[in-house]
Design a protein around this motif. Structure first.
Motif, PDB file in Angstrom:
ATOM      1  N   LEU A 107      25.767  46.689  41.457  1.00 23.43           N
ATOM      2  CA  LEU A 107      26.517  45.467  41.170  1.00 23.43           C
ATOM      3  C   LEU A 107      27.503  45.154  42.296  1.00 23.43           C
ATOM      4  CD1 LEU A 107      27.166  43.250  39.081  1.00 23.43           C
ATOM      5  CD2 LEU A 107      28.799  44.815  38.039  1.00 23.43           C
ATOM      6  N   ILE A 108      28.166  46.190  42.807  1.00 21.44           N
ATOM      7  CA  ILE A 108      29.104  45.993  43.915  1.00 21.44           C
ATOM      8  C   ILE A 108      28.361  45.572  45.181  1.00 21.44           C
ATOM      9  CG2 ILE A 108      30.799  47.145  45.402  1.00 21.44           C
ATOM     10  CD1 ILE A 108      31.531  48.895  43.000  1.00 21.44           C
ATOM     11  N   THR A 109      27.151  46.102  45.368  1.00 21.59           N
ATOM     12  CA  THR A 109      26.324  45.692  46.514  1.00 21.59           C
ATOM     13  C   THR A 109      26.044  44.193  46.465  1.00 21.59           C
ATOM     14  OG1 THR A 109      25.262  47.874  46.599  1.00 21.59           O
ATOM     15  CG2 THR A 109      24.137  46.047  47.700  1.00 21.59           C
ATOM     16  N   VAL A 110      25.736  43.688  45.288  1.00 21.56           N
ATOM     17  CA  VAL A 110      25.532  42.246  45.115  1.00 21.56           C
ATOM     18  C   VAL A 110      26.811  41.488  45.492  1.00 21.56           C
ATOM     19  CG1 VAL A 110      25.048  40.418  43.446  1.00 21.56           C
ATOM     20  CG2 VAL A 110      23.769  42.564  43.342  1.00 21.56           C
ATOM     21  N   LYS A 111      27.954  42.013  45.079  1.00 15.40           N
ATOM     22  CA  LYS A 111      29.242  41.377  45.399  1.00 15.40           C
ATOM     23  C   LYS A 111      29.477  41.359  46.907  1.00 15.40           C
ATOM     24  CE  LYS A 111      30.837  40.615  41.184  1.00 15.40           C
ATOM     25  NZ  LYS A 111      31.160  39.245  40.685  1.00 15.40           N
ATOM     26  N   ILE A 112      29.114  42.454  47.582  1.00 13.23           N
ATOM     27  CA  ILE A 112      29.315  42.522  49.033  1.00 13.23           C
ATOM     28  C   ILE A 112      28.505  41.438  49.734  1.00 13.23           C
ATOM     29  CG2 ILE A 112      28.839  43.918  51.082  1.00 13.23           C
ATOM     30  CD1 ILE A 112      29.570  46.395  49.443  1.00 13.23           C
ATOM     31  N   PHE A 113      27.260  41.252  49.324  1.00 10.72           N
ATOM     32  CA  PHE A 113      26.402  40.263  49.982  1.00 10.72           C
ATOM     33  C   PHE A 113      26.770  38.831  49.601  1.00 10.72           C
ATOM     34  CE2 PHE A 113      23.736  43.902  50.901  1.00 10.72           C
ATOM     35  CZ  PHE A 113      23.200  43.576  52.136  1.00 10.72           C
ATOM     36  N   SER A 114      27.445  38.670  48.479  1.00  8.88           N
ATOM     37  CA  SER A 114      27.808  37.309  48.057  1.00  8.88           C
ATOM     38  C   SER A 114      29.205  36.898  48.528  1.00  8.88           C
ATOM     39  CB  SER A 114      27.727  37.185  46.537  1.00  8.88           C
ATOM     40  OG  SER A 114      28.627  38.085  45.910  1.00  8.88           O
ATOM     41  N   THR A 115      30.091  37.864  48.792  1.00  6.69           N
ATOM     42  CA  THR A 115      31.472  37.520  49.172  1.00  6.69           C
ATOM     43  C   THR A 115      31.906  38.091  50.511  1.00  6.69           C
ATOM     44  OG1 THR A 115      32.449  39.456  48.069  1.00  6.69           O
ATOM     45  CG2 THR A 115      32.100  37.487  46.728  1.00  6.69           C
ATOM     46  N   SER A 116      31.322  39.218  50.938  1.00  6.30           N
ATOM     47  CA  SER A 116      31.683  39.903  52.195  1.00  6.30           C
ATOM     48  C   SER A 116      33.144  40.341  52.233  1.00  6.30           C
ATOM     49  CB  SER A 116      31.396  38.989  53.404  1.00  6.30           C
ATOM     50  OG  SER A 116      30.033  38.662  53.474  1.00  6.30           O
ATOM     51  N   LYS A 117      33.709  40.637  51.071  1.00  9.05           N
ATOM     52  CA  LYS A 117      35.103  41.096  51.024  1.00  9.05           C
ATOM     53  C   LYS A 117      35.179  42.583  51.331  1.00  9.05           C
ATOM     54  CE  LYS A 117      36.918  37.683  47.743  1.00  9.05           C
ATOM     55  NZ  LYS A 117      37.581  37.491  46.424  1.00  9.05           N
ATOM     56  N   ILE A 118      36.137  42.956  52.180  1.00  3.74           N
ATOM     57  CA  ILE A 118      36.292  44.348  52.579  1.00  3.74           C
ATOM     58  C   ILE A 118      36.670  45.231  51.386  1.00  3.74           C
ATOM     59  CG2 ILE A 118      38.731  44.095  53.157  1.00  3.74           C
ATOM     60  CD1 ILE A 118      36.121  46.262  55.007  1.00  3.74           C
ATOM     61  N   SER A 119      37.348  44.649  50.398  1.00  2.00           N
ATOM     62  CA  SER A 119      37.750  45.429  49.224  1.00  2.00           C
ATOM     63  C   SER A 119      36.539  45.960  48.464  1.00  2.00           C
ATOM     64  CB  SER A 119      38.616  44.582  48.284  1.00  2.00           C
ATOM     65  OG  SER A 119      37.933  43.391  47.905  1.00  2.00           O
ATOM     66  N   TRP A 120      35.465  45.161  48.399  1.00  2.00           N
ATOM     67  CA  TRP A 120      34.243  45.627  47.740  1.00  2.00           C
ATOM     68  C   TRP A 120      33.600  46.761  48.535  1.00  2.00           C
ATOM     69  CZ3 TRP A 120      34.009  44.619  42.964  1.00  2.00           C
ATOM     70  CH2 TRP A 120      34.332  43.381  42.430  1.00  2.00           C
ATOM     71  N   GLY A 121      33.667  46.682  49.850  1.00  2.00           N
ATOM     72  CA  GLY A 121      33.118  47.745  50.684  1.00  2.00           C
ATOM     73  C   GLY A 121      33.881  49.055  50.515  1.00  2.00           C
ATOM     74  N   ILE A 122      35.202  48.964  50.443  1.00  2.00           N
ATOM     75  CA  ILE A 122      36.018  50.167  50.237  1.00  2.00           C
ATOM     76  C   ILE A 122      35.699  50.791  48.886  1.00  2.00           C
ATOM     77  CG2 ILE A 122      38.375  51.009  49.927  1.00  2.00           C
ATOM     78  CD1 ILE A 122      39.265  48.860  51.940  1.00  2.00           C
ATOM     79  N   LEU A 123      35.615  49.949  47.856  1.00  2.00           N
ATOM     80  CA  LEU A 123      35.307  50.453  46.517  1.00  2.00           C
ATOM     81  C   LEU A 123      33.918  51.092  46.489  1.00  2.00           C
ATOM     82  CD1 LEU A 123      36.104  50.737  43.548  1.00  2.00           C
ATOM     83  CD2 LEU A 123      35.172  48.436  43.140  1.00  2.00           C
ATOM     84  N   TRP A 124      32.959  50.477  47.140  1.00  2.00           N
ATOM     85  CA  TRP A 124      31.599  51.030  47.209  1.00  2.00           C
ATOM     86  C   TRP A 124      31.619  52.417  47.843  1.00  2.00           C
ATOM     87  CZ3 TRP A 124      27.807  53.099  50.144  1.00  2.00           C
ATOM     88  CH2 TRP A 124      26.480  52.958  49.726  1.00  2.00           C
ATOM     89  N   GLY A 125      32.313  52.548  48.966  1.00  2.00           N
ATOM     90  CA  GLY A 125      32.376  53.824  49.662  1.00  2.00           C
ATOM     91  C   GLY A 125      33.032  54.919  48.838  1.00  2.00           C
ATOM     92  N   VAL A 126      34.124  54.574  48.158  1.00  2.00           N
ATOM     93  CA  VAL A 126      34.825  55.555  47.321  1.00  2.00           C
ATOM     94  C   VAL A 126      33.940  56.014  46.171  1.00  2.00           C
ATOM     95  CG1 VAL A 126      36.766  55.869  45.725  1.00  2.00           C
ATOM     96  CG2 VAL A 126      37.129  54.742  47.930  1.00  2.00           C
ATOM     97  N   LEU A 127      33.272  55.080  45.498  1.00  2.00           N
ATOM     98  CA  LEU A 127      32.436  55.441  44.344  1.00  2.00           C
ATOM     99  C   LEU A 127      31.198  56.229  44.755  1.00  2.00           C
ATOM    100  CD1 LEU A 127      32.612  52.196  42.154  1.00  2.00           C
ATOM    101  CD2 LEU A 127      33.792  54.367  41.806  1.00  2.00           C
ATOM    102  N   PHE A 128      30.587  55.848  45.869  1.00  2.00           N
ATOM    103  CA  PHE A 128      29.392  56.584  46.309  1.00  2.00           C
ATOM    104  C   PHE A 128      29.771  57.996  46.770  1.00  2.00           C
ATOM    105  CE2 PHE A 128      25.690  57.128  49.354  1.00  2.00           C
ATOM    106  CZ  PHE A 128      24.784  57.391  48.337  1.00  2.00           C
ATOM    107  N   GLY A 129      30.903  58.123  47.427  1.00  2.00           N
ATOM    108  CA  GLY A 129      31.386  59.445  47.796  1.00  2.00           C
ATOM    109  C   GLY A 129      31.720  60.277  46.574  1.00  2.00           C
ATOM    110  N   TYR A 130      32.308  59.634  45.585  1.00  2.00           N
ATOM    111  CA  TYR A 130      32.638  60.327  44.333  1.00  2.00           C
ATOM    112  C   TYR A 130      31.374  60.806  43.620  1.00  2.00           C
ATOM    113  CZ  TYR A 130      35.192  61.257  39.993  1.00  2.00           C
ATOM    114  OH  TYR A 130      35.751  61.872  38.893  1.00  2.00           O
ATOM    115  N   LEU A 131      30.297  60.056  43.764  1.00  2.00           N
ATOM    116  CA  LEU A 131      29.031  60.448  43.143  1.00  2.00           C
ATOM    117  C   LEU A 131      28.546  61.789  43.688  1.00  2.00           C
ATOM    118  CD1 LEU A 131      26.716  59.652  41.221  1.00  2.00           C
ATOM    119  CD2 LEU A 131      25.629  58.485  43.151  1.00  2.00           C
ATOM    120  N   ALA A 132      28.789  62.052  44.967  1.00  2.00           N
ATOM    121  CA  ALA A 132      28.381  63.334  45.549  1.00  2.00           C
ATOM    122  C   ALA A 132      29.132  64.493  44.902  1.00  2.00           C
ATOM    123  CB  ALA A 132      28.630  63.329  47.053  1.00  2.00           C
ATOM    124  N   TRP A 133      30.378  64.266  44.484  1.00  2.00           N
ATOM    125  CA  TRP A 133      31.162  65.288  43.798  1.00  2.00           C
ATOM    126  C   TRP A 133      30.732  65.432  42.346  1.00  2.00           C
ATOM    127  CZ3 TRP A 133      35.011  68.532  45.650  1.00  2.00           C
ATOM    128  CH2 TRP A 133      35.408  68.311  46.973  1.00  2.00           C
TER     129      TRP A 133
END
Length: 267
Positions: free
Chosen positions: A173-199
């Motif tokens: 869902l956040i990936t869709v937001k990134i491609f529709s808005t290009s906001k850096i905040s969505w990219g930061i959130l994506w990175g944090v959540l995907f990194g958290y998934l590894a833990w």
């Protein structure tokens, strides 16, 4: 303008409430069945093991159980170098630590944690399918078919390593937001959540990461996007790599150390 925003918020809140109520209705048998089992306790060795692993990690996070994150405390002589299972699940333990702290009942946490994970997976799958263009009815039907499938009920509901599955549709869902808005905040959130998934689950990090890479590649190839979108994605992957690398490197080193000890014992 203010009234329009308020009206939009009310509509979205009503939609969420209806969807959540329907999910709870369809899961009512699971919920009442879980309540009836609380007085009995675990009835198989797997459940006792899951309870032990989850409580061990939660108490270690809260400082009530001293030791490093790789000290599993079982499987002698690997107790000082082995994890509690075949992968780290510290992210899951952190999410449910407040519930254990409130109840001090690890069996309750284990039983209702699975239901909570299934509920969140259903919710975020619904919104992901809807964001891809489906109407509300089709989105709910698709999410219901997936979350009530035998694979979802057997893995998400019963195995703590798969409780974090809800992060995958959320990341989609956040990936869709990134491609529709290009906001850096969505990219930061994506990175944090995907990194958290590894833990939370290396299984889901690898398999879900493949899904997300394919989804991102499809959007890059077949949808309109700006240069800023690619920059946001780069930031997202860098953040994810930093967070995930901390646990994946340790995971690999722990596995190699355990393997060396195992070989020396055989010899």
């Amino acid at each position: 303008m203010k009234q329009f925003i308020q009206k939009t918020f009310n509509i979205k809140l009503l939609e969420f409430t209806i969807v959540a109520a329907l999910i709870l209705f369809f899961c009512s048998n699971l919920i009442f069945g879980t309540i009836s089992l609380l007085s009995q306790g675990p009835d198989c060795l797997d459940q006792w093991f899951f309870c032990y692993r989850l409580e061990n990690q939660i108490t270690r996070i809260l400082g009530l159980n001293p030791g490093g994150i790789w000290e599993g405390g079982i499987f002698y002589p690997f107790d000082k170098v082995s994890i509690l299972f075949d992968e780290p699940t510290w992210g899951v333990s952190l999410l449910f630590a407040p519930l254990w702290l409130f109840t001090k009942n690890i069996f309750l946490v284990l039983m209702f944690g699975g239901i909570a994970a299934l509920f969140l997976s259903w919710i975020f799958t619904y919104y992901l399918v809807k964001s891809l263009g489906a109407n509300r009815l089709c989105a709910f039907y698709a999410s219901a078919m997936f979350c009530l499938s035998s694979i979802s009920l057997s893995l998400i509901l019963l195995h703590t390593a798969f409780w974090s599955f809800f992060l995958l549709p959320l990341l989609g869902l956040i990936t869709v937001k990134i491609f529709s808005t290009s906001k850096i905040s969505w990219g930061i959130l994506w990175g944090v959540l995907f990194g958290y998934l590894a833990w939370s689950s290396v299984h889901l990090f690898v398999m879900g990461g493949l899904f997300l890479c394919l989804f991102i590649s499809w959007n890059i190839l077949f949808t309109n996007h700006s240069k800023k979108t690619l920059q946001v994605l780069l930031v997202a992957f860098v953040i994810a790599a930093i967070i995930a690398g901390a646990v994946l490197v340790g995971f690999g080193n722990s596995g190699r150390h355990t393997h060396k000890i195992s070989q020396s014992i055989r010899e």
